[in-house]
Design an enzyme around this catalytic site. Sequence first.
Site, short mmCIF file in Angstrom:
data_model
loop_
_atom_site.label_atom_id
_atom_site.label_comp_id
_atom_site.label_asym_id
_atom_site.label_seq_id
_atom_site.Cartn_x
_atom_site.Cartn_y
_atom_site.Cartn_z
N ASN A 14 -37.42 66.34 62.48
CA ASN A 14 -37.57 65.25 63.46
C ASN A 14 -36.45 64.23 63.23
O ASN A 14 -36.41 63.57 62.20
CB ASN A 14 -38.94 64.59 63.28
CG ASN A 14 -39.21 63.52 64.31
OD1 ASN A 14 -38.33 63.18 65.12
ND2 ASN A 14 -40.41 62.96 64.29
N PHE A 15 -35.55 64.14 64.20
CA PHE A 15 -34.41 63.22 64.06
C PHE A 15 -34.87 61.76 64.20
O PHE A 15 -34.15 60.84 63.79
CB PHE A 15 -33.37 63.52 65.14
CG PHE A 15 -32.55 64.77 64.95
CD1 PHE A 15 -32.95 65.77 64.07
CD2 PHE A 15 -31.36 64.94 65.65
CE1 PHE A 15 -32.19 66.91 63.90
CE2 PHE A 15 -30.58 66.09 65.49
CZ PHE A 15 -31.00 67.08 64.61
N LYS A 16 -36.04 61.53 64.81
CA LYS A 16 -36.50 60.19 65.13
C LYS A 16 -35.36 59.44 65.84
O LYS A 16 -34.66 60.05 66.67
CB LYS A 16 -37.01 59.48 63.88
CG LYS A 16 -38.21 60.21 63.28
CD LYS A 16 -39.02 59.38 62.33
CE LYS A 16 -40.23 60.16 61.84
NZ LYS A 16 -41.08 59.38 60.92
N HIS A 97 -47.60 61.92 68.05
CA HIS A 97 -47.02 61.58 66.75
C HIS A 97 -47.53 60.19 66.36
O HIS A 97 -47.72 59.33 67.24
CB HIS A 97 -45.49 61.60 66.82
CG HIS A 97 -44.84 61.48 65.49
ND1 HIS A 97 -44.71 60.27 64.84
CD2 HIS A 97 -44.33 62.41 64.66
CE1 HIS A 97 -44.12 60.48 63.68
NE2 HIS A 97 -43.88 61.75 63.53
N GLU A 145 -50.32 64.68 59.46
CA GLU A 145 -49.33 63.73 58.93
C GLU A 145 -50.01 62.41 58.62
O GLU A 145 -50.19 61.57 59.50
CB GLU A 145 -48.26 63.47 60.01
CG GLU A 145 -47.21 64.49 60.12
CD GLU A 145 -45.89 63.88 60.61
OE1 GLU A 145 -45.88 63.12 61.58
OE2 GLU A 145 -44.87 64.16 59.99
N ILE A 150 -45.67 58.50 55.72
CA ILE A 150 -44.45 58.77 56.49
C ILE A 150 -43.32 57.84 56.07
O ILE A 150 -43.50 56.63 55.96
CB ILE A 150 -44.74 58.62 58.02
CG1 ILE A 150 -45.64 59.75 58.48
CG2 ILE A 150 -43.43 58.59 58.82
CD1 ILE A 150 -46.06 59.65 59.95
N GLY A 185 -43.39 62.37 54.14
CA GLY A 185 -42.88 62.19 52.79
C GLY A 185 -42.33 63.43 52.11
O GLY A 185 -41.94 63.39 50.95
N SER A 207 -37.09 61.75 57.15
CA SER A 207 -36.19 60.87 56.41
C SER A 207 -35.52 61.48 55.18
O SER A 207 -34.36 61.18 54.89
CB SER A 207 -36.94 59.60 55.98
OG SER A 207 -38.11 59.95 55.24
O1 G3P Z 1 -42.38 63.88 62.31
C1 G3P Z 1 -42.28 63.96 60.92
C2 G3P Z 1 -42.20 62.62 60.32
O2 G3P Z 1 -43.16 61.74 60.81
C3 G3P Z 1 -42.23 62.67 58.81
O3 G3P Z 1 -41.43 61.63 58.40
O4 G3P Z 1 -39.69 60.64 57.03
O5 G3P Z 1 -41.93 61.15 56.03
O6 G3P Z 1 -40.35 63.02 56.60
P1 G3P Z 1 -40.83 61.62 56.93
#
Ligand code: G3P
Length: 231
Positions: A14-16, A97, A145, A150, A185, A207
């Site tokens: 997910n590039f966000k 999401h 999630e 996150i 995470g 991230s």
């Molecule tokens: O869509 C996946 C995302 O919400 C996870 O974020 O930065 O914890 O890998 P992250």
Amino acid sequence: MFKSEIRYPIFILNFKCYEEAIGENAIKLAKEAKKIVEETNVTIAIAPTAVDILNVKNFFNFVIAQHADPIDPGSYTGHIPVEAFKKAGVSGILINHSEKRLQDNQIEYLIKKCKRFDLTSIICGKDPEECYKLSKYNPDIIAIEPPELIGTGNSVSRYKPESISKTVELVKNFNKNIHVICGAGISDEEDVKIALELGAEGILVSSSIIKSKEPYEKIRKFAMIIKEWKS
Ligand code: G3P
């Protein structure tokens, strides 16, 4: 990417809307991910911002939208319906999401649209109970999630492993054809391995890769865990 071509475990990046993943950075990341798909034959999906979809769609065949507005095409400003994403060539849509939450009726509407346009639907839930509740819409994929993890680098695998196993148990009891993946995470290969050992059929990551100084290496390491898991 047709649903029949997807090989699980799946790896969704997910590039966000991180600076490191928009514009020319989105194209660079997509090209790196493509190289790893070719190297490992692991199914990797990327979720760039809506404005970057057309730029990466030319060379990456599994692009998903981070969100679609639950509306029909018409007189709306600043919205993007499923039809527009379908025409742009996406293969799937993230729904609900935790950073783009929806009401149940909106989720139901989007699932119906995904089925109508043969798009892979990925519903996100914040805990096993919500994932179980949302599995009644029979999406292709449910992603657990925990929102509090996150972006923290504290992975769902290590900090809330029971949320993965419980979601797998509840969702598979309801419909064994729904694939359960997990995110939040996920930061190293051990996180990926633990997720798969707990029954997840894929990972949703942002991230730890997007903000990494070596995103290519990180994507490759995660993909290799999936490849080794499959063999
Ligand atoms: O869509 C996946 C995302 O919400 C996870 O974020 O930065 O914890 O890998 P992250």
